[in-house]
Write an enzyme that holds these catalytic residues in place. Sequence first.
Site, PDB file in Angstrom:
ATOM      1  N   LYS A   1     -11.079  -0.632   5.518  1.00  0.00           N
ATOM      2  CA  LYS A   1     -10.434  -0.706   6.293  1.00  0.00           C
ATOM      3  C   LYS A   1     -10.532  -0.527   7.810  1.00  0.00           C
ATOM      4  O   LYS A   1     -11.657   0.767   8.259  1.00  0.00           O
ATOM      5  CB  LYS A   1      -9.268   0.187   5.854  1.00  0.00           C
ATOM      6  N   THR A  52      -3.337   6.099   1.752  1.00  0.00           N
ATOM      7  CA  THR A  52      -3.795   7.970   2.438  1.00  0.00           C
ATOM      8  C   THR A  52      -4.576   8.568   1.072  1.00  0.00           C
ATOM      9  O   THR A  52      -3.974   9.887   0.829  1.00  0.00           O
ATOM     10  CB  THR A  52      -2.681   8.390   2.766  1.00  0.00           C
ATOM     11  N   GLU A  58       0.659  -1.318   0.049  1.00  0.00           N
ATOM     12  CA  GLU A  58      -0.016  -0.322  -0.096  1.00  0.00           C
ATOM     13  C   GLU A  58       0.774   0.562  -0.325  1.00  0.00           C
ATOM     14  O   GLU A  58       1.871   1.484   1.059  1.00  0.00           O
ATOM     15  CB  GLU A  58      -0.943   0.255   0.992  1.00  0.00           C
ATOM     16  N   ARG A  74       1.364   9.882   0.883  1.00  0.00           N
ATOM     17  CA  ARG A  74       1.705  10.555   1.929  1.00  0.00           C
ATOM     18  C   ARG A  74       2.878  11.540   1.648  1.00  0.00           C
ATOM     19  O   ARG A  74       3.487  12.263   2.597  1.00  0.00           O
ATOM     20  CB  ARG A  74       2.614  10.414   3.597  1.00  0.00           C
TER      21      ARG A  74
HETATM   22  C1  3PG Z   1      -1.898   3.897   7.704  1.00  0.00           C
HETATM   23  O1  3PG Z   1      -2.071   4.746   7.122  1.00  0.00           O
HETATM   24  O2  3PG Z   1      -2.548   2.870   7.742  1.00  0.00           O
HETATM   25  C2  3PG Z   1      -1.055   3.875   9.221  1.00  0.00           C
HETATM   26  O3  3PG Z   1      -0.944   4.787   9.067  1.00  0.00           O
HETATM   27  C3  3PG Z   1      -0.018   2.653   9.340  1.00  0.00           C
HETATM   28  O4  3PG Z   1       0.030   3.340  10.872  1.00  0.00           O
HETATM   29  P1  3PG Z   1       1.015   2.058  11.509  1.00  0.00           P
HETATM   30  O5  3PG Z   1       2.185   2.922  11.612  1.00  0.00           O
HETATM   31  O6  3PG Z   1       0.950   1.734  13.063  1.00  0.00           O
HETATM   32  O7  3PG Z   1       0.961   0.886  11.648  1.00  0.00           O
END
Ligand code: 3PG
Length: 320
Positions: free
Chosen positions: A129, A69, A41, A45
């Site tokens: 999700k 994102t 994924e 960002r």
């Molecule tokens: C995401 O965007 O899914 C999260 O930022 C991932 O979260 P984590 O860094 O706690 O695994």
Amino acid sequence: MNEVLEKLGRIGLVPVIKLNSPEEALPLGKALIAGGIPVAEVTFRTDAAAESIKILAKECPELILGAGTVLTTEQADAAAEAGAKYIVTPGFNPHVVAHCQQLGLPVTPGVSSPSQVEQALEMGLNVIKFFPAEQSGGVAMLKALNGPYGGKVSFIPTGGVGPKNLIDYLSCPNVFAVGGSWMVPSDAVKAGDWGRIEALCHEARLLSLGFSLLHVGINPQCECCALDEARMFAAMLGMSFKEGNSSAFVGKSFEFMKAQGRGEKGHIAIETLSVERALEWFSGFGIGVVEETIKRKDGHITVAYLDREVAGFAVHLNRK
Ligand code: 3PG
């Protein structure tokens, strides 16, 4: 279900990735695949997202490549154009969801409340999700959501998930897969430490399968002596003896078959968190399943024999 999501569910893990530059994309993709998690994924960002997705789509076609994102319809377009096979959004934005659906791309928006689950259901989604998972009630919240929505929707909990709670999440019946950045730490990406990422992925994949020995099945030397042998073994070990229709159990670990069962010498029963995910893993070894041995309950495979013996022993998998 869409086949991209179906395959993602059989792998069960989604590395959430933040790339600083498109040059990192290819070595990272190779590390994920070598580590046994052909899923990525790539999050929007950083400005490197679209170009990185483009590179991965071209160079690593076996990757289940998602864009994460995604906050706007423009980003969804850029992801689609670059070759993303599915879209992940952190929250539930009906415009972005509808846009992805128009693009023909599977989308798994983030939800953290029953109201959002229902909005997702209304838009025809059944894999979403759960974000941010730990902060939104974690496993307890997923169990609570399973009451009203069990069988209707499955979740990809992400946010605060890692080796310490992975098994708890994957043991929830309504968890489709889990996501997280722990498999792709940003310091490892920055340092180009692809070996560490490969090792973390491999560790996560094996942890997610949760293999353990359930019992060993022993074929009889002759049909009349199987029970005598079993009784003696039970006495020797001070374990219980329990006779069933086709076999006798000594304790929980030894199954003495009354007649020749599967396998030349017997069978080994392995427990796993998910038979479906285990079969996907074994397919990488060229090992399949004996279709007629598959048993199912509540939409999950509970028992299945592999189509390959190990040292004269048939192997069957049992869902934990
Ligand atoms: C995401 O965007 O899914 C999260 O930022 C991932 O979260 P984590 O860094 O706690 O695994």
